[in-house]
Design a protein around this motif. Structure first.
Motif, mmCIF file in Angstrom:
data_model
loop_
_atom_site.group_PDB
_atom_site.id
_atom_site.type_symbol
_atom_site.label_atom_id
_atom_site.label_comp_id
_atom_site.label_asym_id
_atom_site.label_seq_id
_atom_site.Cartn_x
_atom_site.Cartn_y
_atom_site.Cartn_z
ATOM 1 N N ARG A 68 1.025 -0.509 3.486
ATOM 2 C CA ARG A 68 2.186 -0.581 2.608
ATOM 3 C C ARG A 68 3.114 -1.724 3.021
ATOM 4 N NH1 ARG A 68 3.182 4.506 0.372
ATOM 5 N NH2 ARG A 68 4.970 3.563 -0.687
ATOM 6 N N VAL A 69 3.171 -1.983 4.334
ATOM 7 C CA VAL A 69 4.018 -3.043 4.884
ATOM 8 C C VAL A 69 3.328 -3.593 6.126
ATOM 9 C CG1 VAL A 69 6.282 -3.627 5.885
ATOM 10 C CG2 VAL A 69 6.133 -1.882 4.090
ATOM 11 N N ALA A 70 3.446 -4.901 6.356
ATOM 12 C CA ALA A 70 3.033 -5.512 7.617
ATOM 13 C C ALA A 70 4.295 -5.888 8.387
ATOM 14 C CB ALA A 70 2.172 -6.744 7.373
ATOM 15 N N VAL A 71 4.354 -5.539 9.659
ATOM 16 C CA VAL A 71 5.523 -5.870 10.475
ATOM 17 C C VAL A 71 5.118 -6.908 11.517
ATOM 18 C CG1 VAL A 71 6.753 -3.715 10.110
ATOM 19 C CG2 VAL A 71 5.119 -3.861 11.961
ATOM 20 N N VAL A 72 5.975 -7.909 11.680
ATOM 21 C CA VAL A 72 5.735 -8.977 12.666
ATOM 22 C C VAL A 72 7.014 -9.123 13.497
ATOM 23 C CG1 VAL A 72 4.884 -11.316 13.039
ATOM 24 C CG2 VAL A 72 4.301 -10.122 10.915
ATOM 25 N N PRO A 73 7.172 -8.304 14.552
ATOM 26 C CA PRO A 73 8.427 -8.272 15.302
ATOM 27 C C PRO A 73 8.440 -9.188 16.522
ATOM 28 C CG PRO A 73 7.086 -6.382 15.886
ATOM 29 C CD PRO A 73 6.264 -7.210 14.923
ATOM 30 N N ILE B 212 11.971 -1.334 6.322
ATOM 31 C CA ILE B 212 10.649 -0.775 6.012
ATOM 32 C C ILE B 212 10.783 0.350 4.987
ATOM 33 C CG2 ILE B 212 8.674 0.477 6.970
ATOM 34 C CD1 ILE B 212 9.308 -0.988 9.668
ATOM 35 N N ALA B 213 11.738 1.235 5.222
ATOM 36 C CA ALA B 213 11.931 2.366 4.307
ATOM 37 C C ALA B 213 12.334 1.888 2.919
ATOM 38 C CB ALA B 213 12.991 3.311 4.873
ATOM 39 N N GLY B 214 13.100 0.794 2.854
ATOM 40 C CA GLY B 214 13.510 0.254 1.556
ATOM 41 C C GLY B 214 12.327 -0.199 0.723
ATOM 42 N N ILE B 215 11.313 -0.759 1.377
ATOM 43 C CA ILE B 215 10.100 -1.179 0.659
ATOM 44 C C ILE B 215 9.267 0.043 0.269
ATOM 45 C CG2 ILE B 215 7.930 -2.461 0.856
ATOM 46 C CD1 ILE B 215 9.406 -4.404 2.725
ATOM 47 N N LEU B 216 9.133 0.984 1.209
ATOM 48 C CA LEU B 216 8.337 2.183 0.932
ATOM 49 C C LEU B 216 8.922 3.001 -0.214
ATOM 50 C CD1 LEU B 216 7.659 3.434 4.590
ATOM 51 C CD2 LEU B 216 6.074 2.212 3.096
ATOM 52 N N GLY B 217 10.256 3.029 -0.301
ATOM 53 C CA GLY B 217 10.901 3.889 -1.278
ATOM 54 C C GLY B 217 11.179 3.252 -2.619
ATOM 55 N N GLU B 218 10.885 1.963 -2.768
ATOM 56 C CA GLU B 218 11.165 1.247 -4.013
ATOM 57 C C GLU B 218 9.887 0.569 -4.520
ATOM 58 O OE1 GLU B 218 13.812 1.270 -5.761
ATOM 59 O OE2 GLU B 218 15.202 2.274 -4.408
ATOM 60 N N PRO B 219 9.041 1.277 -5.247
ATOM 61 C CA PRO B 219 7.762 0.701 -5.700
ATOM 62 C C PRO B 219 7.918 -0.576 -6.519
ATOM 63 C CG PRO B 219 7.799 3.077 -6.036
ATOM 64 C CD PRO B 219 9.183 2.681 -5.645
ATOM 65 N N ALA C 93 7.186 -6.465 -6.606
ATOM 66 C CA ALA C 93 7.705 -7.827 -6.790
ATOM 67 C C ALA C 93 7.451 -8.675 -5.548
ATOM 68 C CB ALA C 93 9.202 -7.772 -7.101
ATOM 69 N N LEU C 94 7.679 -8.107 -4.370
ATOM 70 C CA LEU C 94 7.388 -8.827 -3.125
ATOM 71 C C LEU C 94 5.896 -9.150 -3.040
ATOM 72 C CD1 LEU C 94 9.499 -6.768 -0.527
ATOM 73 C CD2 LEU C 94 10.067 -9.015 -1.477
ATOM 74 N N SER C 95 5.066 -8.188 -3.384
ATOM 75 C CA SER C 95 3.613 -8.363 -3.309
ATOM 76 C C SER C 95 3.147 -9.499 -4.215
ATOM 77 C CB SER C 95 2.929 -7.051 -3.699
ATOM 78 O OG SER C 95 1.527 -7.225 -3.799
#
Length: 398
Positions: A298-303, A356-363, A368-370
């Motif tokens: 659902r998301v890739a994280v690069v910290p 992260i939660a903002g992306i998960l909770g807003e399809p 749009a990001l995708s």
């Protein structure tokens, strides 16, 4: 060997401490391995002849191996034929330079990482050849505090990188951020520093089939297991997401020789934060396996604390997966903030959890990001990257 173009260049790509044939996430293999292998293949496909010179790290490795059309990987004897800690490779520079002697002739020498340049620049000078240097990472000054568990740089790196930046005929940077560092920290002439962006294989890294859904939602972090990559922040961020919407965290990669204890430290952290059952370590992945992992995330994280580019962010973009990344070096170019993903200056876990939660909770937002990420990645191919290299090579080849 297939026929090559009449004006074909003979190119040596030097990678002393790690073989481009190794998949990223294994030992010291990372984005540099991906860049060198794919640029070599793209150069070979254009009809140029490429030798990739690397150190033998196993007695089972052959003298040569084909990496594709017009591309030969050569294993040179320097130091013991076994994996060693990255910093130890400084001891093998002279031996590696001697092992290069039988090879050639070449039109251009292009070194990757400072170990390689220290061996290859004298080799190039002795033959009247132009030498190009790519750093892929640049040492911080000794006064810069180390991240917890981070290894100090090998003794000659600071002076060696500065010497290479000033004495090489050109520097190939992977991002504008790296180019700026090369000029301001290492003292290179700005006119000699060229930015050649990496590419991505959109046939491997592609979006999931419409309608396919992973068994359970997860976010992914991929790379070599090294404190510099900031996996501890990824774990803390997932732990800070409310349990009702908390995704799993999948960590793909293997520890390097320098950091054998790091995976256990990450597991201990996950346990202390109460998310040991939500963090999965899946080990190093092949290119195709990583692509599958990215496209279903659902998301890739690069910290990362530092990245010259952050290739996994571009691979996630090609996979249609939004990225949440640290505002570190080239990641600010790999991810377009608010368009293809989110770039964060804060390293507070709560800030990352909110993103992260903002992306998960807003399809709709995630879609749009995708879409924007895929469009941008489509314009960045390895063939385009190779064209940029050839332009540099021809301007300097003697």
């Amino acid at each position: 060997m297939p026929d090559s173009r009449p004006d074909a260049l003979r190119i040596a790509l030097v990678c002393l401490h790690t073989s481009p044939a190794s998949d990223p996430g294994i030992g010291d293999a990372g984005g540099m391995n991906v860049v060198v292998r794919n640029q070599a293949a793209a150069l070979g496909a254009l009809g140029h002849h490429v030798d990739v010179l690397t150190r033998r790290s196993s007695p089972d490795q052959p003298a040569t191996s084909d990496l594709g059309e017009n591309v030969v990987l050569r294993f040179l004897d320097a130091g013991p034929p076994e994996p060693v800690a990255k910093g130890v490779h400084e001891n093998f520079i002279g031996e590696f330079q001697q092992a290069m002697e039988p090879f050639g002739p070449y039109d251009i020498i292009h070194s990757h990482h400072w170990f390689s340049g220290m061996a290859a620049l004298p080799f190039a000078r002795a033959r009247g050849l132009a030498h190009l240097q790519s750093f892929h990472s640049i040492a911080a000054d000794h006064s810069t505090p180390l991240s917890e568990g981070e290894r100090p740089e090998s003794p000659g790196r600071l002076t060696g990188e500065a010497w290479l930046a000033k004495e090489s005929d050109g520097v190939i940077a992977i991002s504008a951020a790296e180019a700026e560092t090369v000029v301001h920290r290492l003292g290179a002439d700005a006119e000699n520093v060229h930015v050649v962006s990496p590419g991505v294989d959109a046939t491997v890294f592609r979006p999931a089939t419409p309608g396919s859904v992973a068994p359970s939602p997860y976010v992914v972090a991929a790379g070599r297991l090294d404190p510099l990559k900031g996996f501890d922040l990824a774990i803390a961020a997932v732990a800070a997401i409310p349990e009702s919407i908390r995704p799993d965290l999948v960590i793909a990669g293997e520890e390097s020789v320098d950091y054998r204890r790091y995976p256990d430290e990450l597991r201990t952290l996950a346990d202390s934060l109460g998310v040991a059952d939500r963090v999965r370590f899946v080990g190093p992945q092949s290119r195709s396996a990583l692509a599958a992992l990215l496209r279903e995330a659902r998301v890739a994280v690069v910290p990362s604390h530092s990245e010259t580019y952050g290739l996994v962010a571009l691979e996630a973009a090609a996979s249609g997966t939004p990225v949440v990344a640290a505002a570190a070096g080239g990641l600010r170019e790999a991810v377009v903030d608010g368009v293809t993903g989110i770039v964060l200056r804060s390293r507070e876990p709560a800030v990352w959890a909110d993103a992260i939660a903002g992306i998960l909770g807003e399809p709709v937002y995630a879609a749009a990001l995708s879409t924007a990420a895929r469009v941008r990645a489509a314009g960045l191919s390895w063939a385009h990257s190779a064209d940029g290299l050839v332009a540099c090579y021809r301007s300097l080849a003697r």
